[in-house]
Enzyme design. Structure first.
Site, PDB file in Angstrom:
ATOM      1  N   PRO A 245      38.679  45.267  39.383  1.00  0.00           N
ATOM      2  CA  PRO A 245      37.395  44.964  39.557  1.00  0.00           C
ATOM      3  C   PRO A 245      36.580  44.204  38.460  1.00  0.00           C
ATOM      4  CG  PRO A 245      37.683  47.187  40.332  1.00  0.00           C
ATOM      5  CD  PRO A 245      38.935  46.598  39.605  1.00  0.00           C
ATOM      6  N   LYS A 246      36.781  44.986  37.203  1.00  0.00           N
ATOM      7  CA  LYS A 246      35.996  44.151  35.929  1.00  0.00           C
ATOM      8  C   LYS A 246      36.134  42.703  35.731  1.00  0.00           C
ATOM      9  CE  LYS A 246      34.355  45.661  31.582  1.00  0.00           C
ATOM     10  NZ  LYS A 246      34.492  46.827  30.476  1.00  0.00           N
ATOM     11  N   THR A 247      37.505  42.514  35.771  1.00  0.00           N
ATOM     12  CA  THR A 247      37.988  41.005  35.621  1.00  0.00           C
ATOM     13  C   THR A 247      37.418  40.128  36.713  1.00  0.00           C
ATOM     14  OG1 THR A 247      39.922  41.848  34.412  1.00  0.00           O
ATOM     15  CG2 THR A 247      39.876  39.775  35.234  1.00  0.00           C
TER      16      THR A 247
ATOM     17  N   GLY B  14      40.277  32.136  41.636  1.00  0.00           N
ATOM     18  CA  GLY B  14      39.968  31.183  40.350  1.00  0.00           C
ATOM     19  C   GLY B  14      38.616  30.284  40.794  1.00  0.00           C
ATOM     20  N   GLU B  15      38.793  29.088  41.443  1.00  0.00           N
ATOM     21  CA  GLU B  15      37.701  28.297  41.519  1.00  0.00           C
ATOM     22  C   GLU B  15      36.669  28.815  42.633  1.00  0.00           C
ATOM     23  OE1 GLU B  15      36.765  25.888  39.644  1.00  0.00           O
ATOM     24  OE2 GLU B  15      38.436  26.309  38.431  1.00  0.00           O
TER      25      GLU B  15
ATOM     26  N   LYS C  88      44.908  38.260  46.489  1.00  0.00           N
ATOM     27  CA  LYS C  88      44.956  36.620  46.652  1.00  0.00           C
ATOM     28  C   LYS C  88      44.303  36.166  45.122  1.00  0.00           C
ATOM     29  CE  LYS C  88      43.667  36.967  51.497  1.00  0.00           C
ATOM     30  NZ  LYS C  88      42.690  36.369  52.681  1.00  0.00           N
TER      31      LYS C  88
END
Length: 176
Positions: A70-72, A142-143, A139
């Site tokens: 969750p932090k990342t 990234g973008e 999943k």
């Protein structure tokens, strides 16, 4: 019974252990579309005389299946929103067409958001494992953290001013 990895290494006189495991989706995976998504909400303040736009509040919601860290994940979304603030309000590559070179090709002239430009960003995750994509149900995200945020700012500017700006960045001269 709990066995420490260091004990296994010592008992077998090994310097390290290499384990390779493949994770594949189920046989059903080909039948489904399994993309991550996000949606951004933002509030802006627009100075009525100068046209300066400031993002004052952000809520971003994402679905990337099971959130492993969750932090990342929150940091990824915060970074994407920060980049989106830059895309929407400050970042512009200015080309000198006479010589084919960028005029603002350094960080002194190319403006990016700083801490004062970024409000508190609230991140919300659906955090529902996708049982088909892989055993963990996670999943990539990234973008999705960036995509759509500049449009959210442009829509907030339109809502605040009635002026639709379609050319980024949204600078005071375009708002006035």
């Amino acid at each position: 019974m709990k066995i420490l990895i260091t004990d296994v290494l010592k008992q077998n006189n090994l310097p390290s252990i290499d384990i390779t495991k493949e994770s594949r989706g189920t046989a059903e995976a080909g039948k489904y579309s399994m993309y991550s998504w996000s949606i951004h909400f933002c509030e802006v303040k627009v100075h009525p005389k100068t046209g300066v736009v400031k993002v004052s509040r952000v809520v971003t919601v994402a679905d990337s299946g099971k959130i492993v860290s969750p932090k990342t994940a929150a940091s990824q979304m915060i970074g994407g929103v920060t980049g989106g603030i830059g895309m929407a309000l400050t970042e512009e590559a200015i080309m000198d067409h006479r010589y084919g070179r960028f005029v603002n090709n350094n960080f002194a002239d190319y403006h990016v958001p700083v801490s004062a430009d970024v409000p508190h960003i609230e991140t919300i995750f659906i955090d529902k494992p996708d049982p088909i994509i892989n055993p963990m149900g996670s999943k990539g995200m990234g973008e999705i953290a960036l995509i759509g945020f500049a449009a959210a700012v442009a829509n907030a500017v339109f809502h605040a001013t009635g002026k639709r700006v379609r050319d980024l960045p949204i600078t005071p001269d375009k708002v006035i």
